[in-house]
Design an enzyme around this catalytic site. Sequence first.
Site, mmCIF file in Angstrom:
data_model
loop_
_atom_site.group_PDB
_atom_site.id
_atom_site.type_symbol
_atom_site.label_atom_id
_atom_site.label_comp_id
_atom_site.label_asym_id
_atom_site.label_seq_id
_atom_site.Cartn_x
_atom_site.Cartn_y
_atom_site.Cartn_z
ATOM 1 N N PRO A 67 -2.838 12.595 -6.407
ATOM 2 C CA PRO A 67 -2.993 13.792 -5.185
ATOM 3 C C PRO A 67 -1.546 13.875 -4.184
ATOM 4 C CG PRO A 67 -4.136 12.010 -4.341
ATOM 5 C CD PRO A 67 -3.726 11.490 -6.042
ATOM 6 N N CYS A 118 0.261 15.972 -1.149
ATOM 7 C CA CYS A 118 0.248 17.175 -0.279
ATOM 8 C C CYS A 118 1.424 17.924 -0.464
ATOM 9 C CB CYS A 118 0.386 16.419 1.200
ATOM 10 S SG CYS A 118 -1.037 15.497 1.775
ATOM 11 N N GLN A 123 -9.029 15.666 -3.594
ATOM 12 C CA GLN A 123 -9.140 14.597 -2.815
ATOM 13 C C GLN A 123 -9.603 15.087 -1.121
ATOM 14 O OE1 GLN A 123 -5.706 12.631 -0.927
ATOM 15 N NE2 GLN A 123 -6.472 10.657 -1.850
ATOM 16 N N TYR A 149 -5.429 6.514 7.066
ATOM 17 C CA TYR A 149 -6.049 7.728 7.401
ATOM 18 C C TYR A 149 -7.421 7.301 8.081
ATOM 19 C CZ TYR A 149 -2.000 10.483 5.711
ATOM 20 O OH TYR A 149 -0.991 10.524 5.452
ATOM 21 N N ARG A 194 -10.183 6.473 -2.758
ATOM 22 C CA ARG A 194 -8.843 5.926 -2.819
ATOM 23 C C ARG A 194 -8.919 4.866 -1.634
ATOM 24 N NH1 ARG A 194 -2.772 8.216 -3.520
ATOM 25 N NH2 ARG A 194 -2.987 7.623 -5.715
ATOM 26 N N GLY A 222 2.560 10.024 -9.586
ATOM 27 C CA GLY A 222 2.956 11.254 -8.570
ATOM 28 C C GLY A 222 4.209 11.773 -8.818
ATOM 29 N N ARG A 223 5.256 11.090 -8.114
ATOM 30 C CA ARG A 223 6.419 11.577 -8.262
ATOM 31 C C ARG A 223 7.186 11.931 -9.763
ATOM 32 N NH1 ARG A 223 8.724 7.078 -4.465
ATOM 33 N NH2 ARG A 223 7.033 6.256 -5.587
HETATM 34 C C1 LIG Z 1 5.013 14.651 -1.755
HETATM 35 C C2 LIG Z 1 3.734 13.426 -1.906
HETATM 36 C C3 LIG Z 1 2.695 13.688 -1.403
HETATM 37 C C4 LIG Z 1 1.534 12.843 -1.298
HETATM 38 N N1 LIG Z 1 0.435 13.073 -0.821
HETATM 39 C C5 LIG Z 1 -0.519 12.392 -1.023
HETATM 40 C C6 LIG Z 1 -2.005 12.821 -0.851
HETATM 41 O O1 LIG Z 1 -2.212 14.054 -0.226
HETATM 42 N N2 LIG Z 1 -3.241 11.820 -0.921
HETATM 43 C C7 LIG Z 1 -2.538 10.541 -1.439
HETATM 44 O O2 LIG Z 1 -3.684 9.702 -1.299
HETATM 45 N N3 LIG Z 1 -1.553 10.100 -1.438
HETATM 46 C C8 LIG Z 1 -0.336 11.032 -1.621
HETATM 47 N N4 LIG Z 1 0.985 10.717 -1.849
HETATM 48 C C9 LIG Z 1 0.918 9.117 -2.550
HETATM 49 C C10 LIG Z 1 0.757 9.722 -4.259
HETATM 50 O O3 LIG Z 1 -0.588 9.923 -4.489
HETATM 51 C C11 LIG Z 1 1.127 8.084 -4.708
HETATM 52 O O4 LIG Z 1 0.150 7.378 -4.420
HETATM 53 C C12 LIG Z 1 2.547 7.466 -4.434
HETATM 54 O O5 LIG Z 1 3.213 8.501 -4.584
HETATM 55 C C13 LIG Z 1 2.916 6.511 -5.599
HETATM 56 O O6 LIG Z 1 2.998 7.028 -6.749
HETATM 57 P P1 LIG Z 1 4.410 7.413 -7.525
HETATM 58 O O7 LIG Z 1 5.145 6.318 -7.327
HETATM 59 O O8 LIG Z 1 3.882 7.626 -9.115
HETATM 60 O O9 LIG Z 1 4.850 8.721 -6.852
HETATM 61 C C14 LIG Z 1 1.822 11.438 -1.837
HETATM 62 C C15 LIG Z 1 2.957 10.943 -2.426
HETATM 63 C C16 LIG Z 1 3.988 12.325 -2.393
HETATM 64 C C17 LIG Z 1 5.563 11.767 -3.105
#
Ligand SMILES: Cc1cc2nc3c(=O)[nH]c(=O)nc-3n(C[C@H](O)[C@H](O)[C@H](O)COP(=O)(O)O)c2cc1C
Length: 356
Positions: A21, A23, A100, A182, A229, A322-323
Amino acid sequence: MLFTPLLIGKNEISNRIVISPMCQYSALNGLMNDWHFQHLVQMGLSAAGLVMLESTAVEEKGRITNYCLGLYNDDCETSIKSNLENVKKISNNITKFGIQLGHAGRKASTQRPWEGRLFLRKHESPWQTYAPSSIPFDKGWHIPKKMSYDDMKRIKDAFVSAVIRAKRIGFDVIEIHAAHGYLLHQFLSPISNKRKDAYGGCLDNRMLFPLEVIEAIKMISGSTPIGVRITGTEWEKEGFTIYDSIKFSKKLANLGCDYVCVSSGGNTPRPKIPIKPHYQVHLAKKIKHNVDILVRTVGMITKPKSAQKIISDNNADMVAIGRAFLTNPRWVWDAGHVLGVNVNLPKQYERRFKKL
Ligand SMILES: Cc1cc2nc3c(=O)[nH]c(=O)nc-3n(C[C@H](O)[C@H](O)[C@H](O)COP(=O)(O)O)c2cc1C
């Protein structure tokens, strides 16, 4: 293996790759717009087993920023439903969609990341925040209102009605956000929860409100899988630990939750996190080996072969990424190529490796 289908409750996802997820901080009045549409189309064409929609607020005051998505009224429901229907028309039909649901508690009323990510100032339309105790997230941040029992009931009901709306929209999976500092995480943590009543003190008491919320959700969720989560650790000496997390996960499993996604941190402003590839996998592994529940891991997983190894080593059942998907929404297509697996591409794009 990474491309082996997985049953989450009664819903099958076609592979173990989940788009985490994320945002978008782009909604107005909680509603989706063209930005979300293009984002979801990109992710919907990815061939990931599951695309998780961003943290979506269950009440207006529970939004992180003024631009967060909401699912707290009919307009929100219609906006998500119509966008998702249009996305599904053109997306790869092997991809499932989850949402989520969250409440930001004391971390609500903040700026977007590109505006500074601090608490909203007077001229930025701030609002009263809520938390288990009147302890701000950091120096100078909004002082949250210590939640009364009426506040707790209101927010629990808001979670339940958002789940009812999410079911009506037709999500394949619903995830409750109890991580990243949160509201539900704030209750779990001895750092943010200093209540003297039945909802504070020992771990059992601190778990009570999150578990009441989940229990109420499970009463009405029917066949829709419910995941949570969670935080594997706060990376703080006096904070919520992996042992607390195992106990919490056991309670979630007993309530009939279908999976936990193990993240970490977020409840304190400056924890010392040893950030490196796969830095949270050991937390997922601990839960996987101690609790009878599906486990998703997340955090700096970027390479197909190492994602495959996480699954084949039995450290987790799914990987959330994510990223890497923001950089390359075709991550799964490339992973299929690297791992020698045929990925179901849209016909229009099937010639990408063919010679002209
Ligand atoms: C732009 C952005 C928005 C995010 N929004 C959420 C979110 O809405 N809910 C959540 O649980 N984590 C959120 N995260 C965290 C990601 O879901 C993820 O756990 C985190 O980026 C680590 O994974 P990655 O290294 O693959 O990016 C966000 C991360 C990024 C970069």
